[in-house]
Design an enzyme around this catalytic site. Structure first.
Site, PDB file in Angstrom:
ATOM      1  N   LYS A 177       5.950  19.624 -10.525  1.00 45.92           N
ATOM      2  CA  LYS A 177       6.902  18.652 -11.053  1.00 45.92           C
ATOM      3  C   LYS A 177       8.305  19.249 -11.136  1.00 45.92           C
ATOM      4  O   LYS A 177       9.307  18.542 -10.965  1.00 45.92           O
ATOM      5  CB  LYS A 177       6.466  18.191 -12.454  1.00 45.92           C
ATOM      6  CG  LYS A 177       5.179  17.393 -12.506  1.00 45.92           C
ATOM      7  CD  LYS A 177       5.277  16.053 -11.802  1.00 45.92           C
ATOM      8  CE  LYS A 177       5.801  14.956 -12.690  1.00 45.92           C
ATOM      9  NZ  LYS A 177       5.687  13.618 -12.036  1.00 45.92           N
ATOM     10  N   ASP A 203       0.832  -1.203   0.000  1.00 42.42           N
ATOM     11  CA  ASP A 203       0.000   0.000   0.000  1.00 42.42           C
ATOM     12  C   ASP A 203       0.867   1.253   0.000  1.00 42.42           C
ATOM     13  O   ASP A 203       1.896   1.317   0.666  1.00 42.42           O
ATOM     14  CB  ASP A 203      -0.914   0.012   1.235  1.00 42.42           C
ATOM     15  CG  ASP A 203      -1.966  -1.090   1.148  1.00 42.42           C
ATOM     16  OD1 ASP A 203      -2.117  -1.672   0.053  1.00 42.42           O
ATOM     17  OD2 ASP A 203      -2.616  -1.369   2.172  1.00 42.42           O
ATOM     18  N   TYR A 230       0.561  22.218 -12.311  1.00 41.93           N
ATOM     19  CA  TYR A 230       1.188  20.904 -12.497  1.00 41.93           C
ATOM     20  C   TYR A 230       2.676  21.058 -12.779  1.00 41.93           C
ATOM     21  O   TYR A 230       3.532  20.434 -12.127  1.00 41.93           O
ATOM     22  CB  TYR A 230       0.496  20.176 -13.662  1.00 41.93           C
ATOM     23  CG  TYR A 230       1.145  18.866 -14.053  1.00 41.93           C
ATOM     24  CD1 TYR A 230       1.010  17.740 -13.262  1.00 41.93           C
ATOM     25  CD2 TYR A 230       1.887  18.767 -15.231  1.00 41.93           C
ATOM     26  CE1 TYR A 230       1.611  16.538 -13.624  1.00 41.93           C
ATOM     27  CE2 TYR A 230       2.484  17.580 -15.604  1.00 41.93           C
ATOM     28  CZ  TYR A 230       2.352  16.460 -14.796  1.00 41.93           C
ATOM     29  OH  TYR A 230       2.946  15.284 -15.164  1.00 41.93           O
TER      30      TYR A 230
END
Lengths: 253, 483
Positions: free
Chosen positions: A163, A65, A159
């Protein structure tokens, strides 16, 4: 251990349902079976399907997980994914969120979520992976970055900026750990047709995840620091980078 | 005063960690740096593939070796000699690597029997230079003199005389092995651990010293017969009477196709007697002073070796050889170690490095050799060093490579497309034939193929576990192949 012809024995995919990440794992598996693959992702039918597919290709898949956005558990989950007696040959940092860019610069929760996953999450993974690989004196860490981080543009700056932070961190990390035998590769793909970009229109030089995977594997084999996919993206972005801001703002890019 | 000293010490530290090389004077420089602290270094094998970073420490006394083994961390320790294993046998990522090349003394020579006691870091080059004047030659030499005695035992190396004399381990009378508890054990061939150490790739302990039986020679010249063979069948037929010669090996053109598949040059020889030499040579019958003729620079253009250049080389090499020539007098260096004349020849394959694929299959499985040559020929992979040789009986080494049959060895550029699946496929044929691949050359096998090729692996693992229950001695090779 990686061998002379670039076969690997143990791959950790952080972002275990990423289309580019899975395509890269498939490319790394080659024709050999028995390769250990850790798929770290939130439990989902997509993770189960990816595990089943890779098992069918002969890999020994371990699903763990990972919820990068959950700051309280992320560290332990990444450590668990990297743990085990076998050396880790490649760590792929492949998760990321895009979301609606116009919401992302107006809604503070959406903006913070982008940073938590794309920047903070990637950096946490980079630090933990580097610690692990430095102890074994070899191995590679791949960050799936984006051309959008090279020159921040109006159309996707929430975005792109999230990044860009990770991109810079991993480039520097590569310099910091190279003397310890660890190779860090930053990959900057252009527009990729994948679930993350579903609903968006194709752009010039649109890639498939498999094409990006080919570039990743080539960059790993050649021990490159930075790879652009497709390669012509590099001069394109170099031109964009030197455009005057008023002109760049008006361009449909 | 002090400042200058410190400065020169730094310079010394920098200078002594120059890469392993053989100097023009023929002296071998290892990683040697006696008395200096451990240094973190990236190490690769001779093929220059898959490097890893380890803490490298030069060893002086037995006590220093025992201390280094006793203080090894969780990533363990392995010994490195002159780094001529092609793959990852003498590297240990994240762990310790002990450089024994500073321990290179000849401790005792029995002038009657030729039995010598030497430190394991001694190179075969030095052993030849020092003892040839007395008429003693090493019992076995591989294609390079630049291996240590310890490495020759750990890889159980073989040479052109294997079909007659066996491998290096068969000429070793005793080994002083430092085990995981820091004890020094004197092993003789009656100890099971002796045979776990011969061919054991350094994973049973540190070979400190060895007693080796040398071979008596009258001269340092070899009488060579050369035979050019038009194809593989002709070569294999010609090798039928190999037993007439103590030394035999064939160079095979792996790019030739069709009718010329496997065209080759077979060279066989024996040491010359004084009576074979011209009066001028007879004045110094045991002269031996080979020199390095050239050095390959660190930067060579990529793809220098490609299908065209290698095909041209092979054509020239084949045509240069006489159809048949008898009684040619050659020196030791040109007959046994032609590549040692070019320092750093491993650099010609460029930054991506190369690997050597060496297999042995039993007599009667010539079809597997043919399948290999056909596969390389069809793929066009540029291999300019391919050799075929007949091997004699193997010895009791659990992981020793040689066994009776045919061995084929060839160098391949690591970046060649499709190489990995092709070699994996050939491995299957080799396993099916009851053959095996050589660990000292390996850089790409899988744990499964090694288990299938070395049926005595589990027996070796039990002995190793008894001698080293915590697994202190380990290497990248051991981790990759789950040895």
């Amino acid at each position: 251990m990686k061998d002379a012809v670039n076969n690997v024995q143990n791959i950790v995919l952080l972002g275990g349902t990423s289309a580019i990440g899975l395509a890269t794992v498939r490319a790394l598996l080659g024709s050999r079976s028995g390769t250990r693959v850790v798929l770290a992702a939130r439990p989902s039918p997509a993770r189960a399907a990816a595990a089943a597919e890779l098992t069918g290709l002969g890999a020994e898949v371990v699903a763990t997980d990972l919820d990068v956005a959950d700051l309280s558990v992320c560290r332990e989950q990444v450590e668990a994914a990297l743990a085990g007696p076998d050396d880790v040959d490649v760590v792929l940092v492949a998760f990321g969120v895009l979301g609606d860019q116009e919401t992302a610069w107006q809604d503070v929760d959406v903006a913070a979520h982008l940073i938590d996953v794309n920047h903070r999450g990637a950096v946490v993974c980079g630090v933990l992976a580097a610690n692990r690989l430095r102890q074994q004196g070899h191995g590679a860490i791949v960050l799936l970055s984006t051309v959008a981080g090279e020159q921040i543009r109006r159309s996707n700056f929430p975005y792109g900026s999230s990044k860009a932070g990770a991109d810079g961190f991993f480039l520097g990390l590569g310099d910091a750990v190279s003397a310890d035998g660890v190779h860090v590769l930053v990959v900057r793909p252009g527009f990729v047709r994948s679930p993350m970009t579903e609903g968006l229109a194709d752009r010039p030089m649109t890639l498939t995840p498999d094409q990006v995977a080919t570039a990743v594997v080539d960059g790993l084999n050649r021990r490159r620091r930075l790879v652009w996919a497709p390669a012509p993206m590099r001069p394109v972005m170099a031109v964009l980078r030197h455009l005057p801001r008023p002109l760049l703002r008006r361009l449909p890019v | 005063g002090i400042g200058v000293q410190r400065g020169s010490e730094d310079l010394l530290r920098w200078a002594t960690y120059a890469p392993i090389e053989s100097g023009h004077d023929g002296k071998v420089k290892g990683l040697r740096a006696t008395g200096l602290e451990p240094v973190r270094r990236s190490l690769a094998g001779w093929g220059r593939t898959a490097p890893s970073v380890a803490s490298v420490q030069a060893m002086g006394t037995d006590e220093q070796v025992a201390d280094a083994v006793g203080s090894a961390g969780p990533r363990g320790v392995v010994v490195r000699g002159l780094g001529r294993s092609y793959g990852d046998a003498a590297q240990n990522g994240g762990g310790s690597v002990l450089d024994l090349t500073g321990r290179d003394r000849i401790l005792d020579v029995d002038a009657e029997t030729g039995v010598v006691v030497v430190e394991a870091g001694l190179s075969l080059d030095r052993l030849m230079r020092d003892l040839l004047p007395n008429g003693w030659f090493v019992p076995v030499t591989p294609g390079t003199r630049f291996v240590t005695v310890g490495g020759a035992i750990a890889a159980d190396v073989h040479g052109k005389n294997h079909h007659v004399d066996g491998s290096f381990g068969s000429h070793v009378r005793s080994i002083d092995l430092l085990d995981a508890q820091g004890r020094i054990r004197r092993l003789s061939p009656s100890d099971p651990l002796f045979w776990a150490t011969v061919g054991g790739m350094g994973l049973t302990g540190v070979i400190l010293r060895a007693t080796v039986a040398m071979t008596r020679v009258e001269t340092s010249s070899v009488i060579v017969d050369t035979l050019r063979c038009r194809d593989l069948d002709a070569l294999m037929a010609a090798m039928g009477d190999d037993d007439r010669y103590p030394f035999s090996v064939a160079w095979v053109d792996c790019l030739a196709r069709g009718d010329a598949l496997g065209r080759s040059v077979l060279t066989r020889g024996r040491f010359a007697l004084q009576s074979d030499l011209t009066p001028r040579r007879r004045r110094e019958p045991l002269a031996f002073a080979p020199r390095s003729l050239a050095t390959v620079p660190d930067l060579v253009p990529p793809h220098l070796l490609n299908r065209l250049t290698v095909a041209a080389f092979n054509e020239a090499w084949f045509r240069k050889a006489p159809g048949e020539r008898r009684g040619e007098v050659q020196g030791i260096a040109s007959f046994f170690h032609p590549l040692d004349g070019v320092a750093h020849w491993n650099r010609v394959y460029g930054a991506r490095g190369f690997l050597q694929y060496q297999i042995v299959v039993p007599d009667g499985c010539e079809d597997v050799i043919r399948a290999c040559v056909e596969a390389f020929s069809a793929s066009g992979t540029a291999s300019f060093l391919a050799v075929l040789k007949r091997l004699g009986e193997g010895n009791a080494g659990h992981l020793s490579f040689p066994r009776r049959g045919w061995t084929l060895a060839l160098d391949l550029p690591a970046g060649a497309g499709g190489l990995s699946p092709m070699l994996d496929h050939l491995d299957l044929l080799v396993v099916e034939a009851g053959g095996r691949s050589y660990l000292a050359k390996d850089s790409r096998m899988t744990p499964e193929t090694v288990r299938a090729m070395y049926p005595r692996l589990s027996q070796w693992q039990e002995l190793r576990h008894d001698a080293d229950p915590r697994g202190v001695f380990t290497s990248d090779l051991a981790r990759r192949l789950h040895l």
